[in-house]
Design an enzyme around this catalytic site. Sequence first.
Site, PDB file in Angstrom:
ATOM      1  N   ARG A 234       0.759  -1.123  -0.016  1.00 21.37           N
ATOM      2  CA  ARG A 234      -0.022  -0.112   0.037  1.00 21.37           C
ATOM      3  C   ARG A 234       0.802   1.176  -0.026  1.00 21.37           C
ATOM      4  O   ARG A 234       0.381   2.320  -0.528  1.00 21.37           O
ATOM      5  CB  ARG A 234      -1.003  -0.131   1.251  1.00 21.37           C
ATOM      6  CG  ARG A 234      -1.902   1.002   1.140  1.00 21.37           C
ATOM      7  CD  ARG A 234      -2.915   0.904  -0.033  1.00 21.37           C
ATOM      8  NE  ARG A 234      -3.458   1.987  -0.393  1.00 21.37           N
ATOM      9  CZ  ARG A 234      -3.167   2.891  -1.141  1.00 21.37           C
ATOM     10  NH1 ARG A 234      -1.843   2.926  -1.772  1.00 21.37           N
ATOM     11  NH2 ARG A 234      -3.967   4.252  -1.748  1.00 21.37           N
ATOM     12  N   CYS A 238       1.356   4.259  -2.764  1.00 21.47           N
ATOM     13  CA  CYS A 238       1.471   5.804  -2.649  1.00 21.47           C
ATOM     14  C   CYS A 238       2.807   6.298  -3.245  1.00 21.47           C
ATOM     15  O   CYS A 238       2.618   7.412  -3.924  1.00 21.47           O
ATOM     16  CB  CYS A 238       1.701   6.000  -1.170  1.00 21.47           C
ATOM     17  SG  CYS A 238      -0.324   6.110  -0.388  1.00 21.47           S
TER      18      CYS A 238
END
Lengths: 277, 207
Positions: A234, A238
């Site tokens: 995750r 980003c």
Amino acid sequence: MSLKPILATLLVALLAAVVSLPARAQDDATTERELERYRQMLKDDPWSNPGLLDADKGEALWKEKRGPKSASLEGCDLGKGPGVVDGAFAELPRYFKDTDRVMDAETRIVWCMETLQGFPRAEILKRPVSKANQQGTELEALATFVASKSRGAKFNAPVAHAKEREALALGEAAFYRRQGPMDFSCATCHGDAGRRIRLQPLPYFAKPEEAKKVVGEWPAYRVSQGTVMTMQHRLADCFWQMRLPLVDYASDLTVALTSYLVSQAKGGEITAPSIKR
Amino acid sequence: MHRLILIPCLLAVAVSAGSALAQKKGRPSPQAVDKLVEDGFKTAAPDWKVRLVQDETQKACTASRNEPAEAGAAAIRRREKATIKYPEDGNLLGDWKKGEALAQSGYGWRYTDYPPRQANGGNCYACHQLDKKELSYGTLGPSLAEYGKIRKFAEPAVKFVYEHIYNPQASQPCGNMPRFGTSGFLTMDQIKDIVAYVMSPDSPVNK
């Protein structure tokens, strides 16, 4: 393997078809509705969660004698002593004396595979996470298993050791560091309440109530990807969006950021594997 | 336009104490954070690692957590304003239809975007409302619906929008918006197209 996760997977495949449509409002709204319907189903029947297939796979991998040393991971110390998986995820990242490092669940799993099973680090990190529509990786399954063994527990990572305090402070600072061609920091998108990208709501991590709601959802089953996505992955996503290079899996940077997020989410319930867009 | 300008002014006044680069107590040194970031991308190629190195403005905004003191803000405005280049013929309005496509596209400069398969996009809708018919818009930036119409399509507003897309730090130090022109992410022509999308009377943004 029970039938329910298989049925769930079929349902999720249908959902995935909805999600993969172009990101226009109509479709976004439909997707959000479908996801909500699915989340309700999960509440009614938690065993229909396709992420639990990964947890099952991870548990089998955990117990299997593998690698050059033909050992299982059952002797792996996740911080609560060798072999203790229950509740360990809730107290990670933490400082480990044997490595003199603060490690999160994924970093620790890599280390255990290296030391207990004798896998070369390069081999473990060859494909740590899966791309869209690829089969999930071993690390994803193992991380999902470990996290799922803390379902219902609340985040309570220790901040006693100097290195734990250091990781936390560095993680927070890194969260606010602006860089790259777009001048983005994590706080660009996650530095204010009630904001969204397109229709996607953005958690405001400086606010503990918001952090508590979302941090415990990872690893999460991502409908648009068809696999489980871990926290390391995750964060890498980003950085990708920030136009930075691919961040090193299990680096001190991603661990420090996790320390910060988990600290903001202290007391928040772990619901992993949850289901996400 | 007022809202865009007023907020940083208020911030600059409110946070006038202390130098922008002064290290807050208890926070790690910028060098320690730089090292953490550098070490987090050990496997990255050298031509990618340059993206991790902060320029003066990024450093100042990081140190002040986007609330630079007056002097720091003024220095950013001055420095960034000097980077803005203008079309030789002085025409700042391009093709709003091309601008619309650019406002929808988030393509460009991610490591999966190489070799480039299409032009970079401005991704305006990720953060702004523009055409009211497009319901999938973000709220990180202010709504720009009817932006041109509200300003009677006036020339100073056209110039401001051009400059704000080219380098928003010139008017809004440490704001969230990327410096699309200065970074080279968007070309001058692309910026003109987006200006037209925001400022042209024919654009659906102003309907």
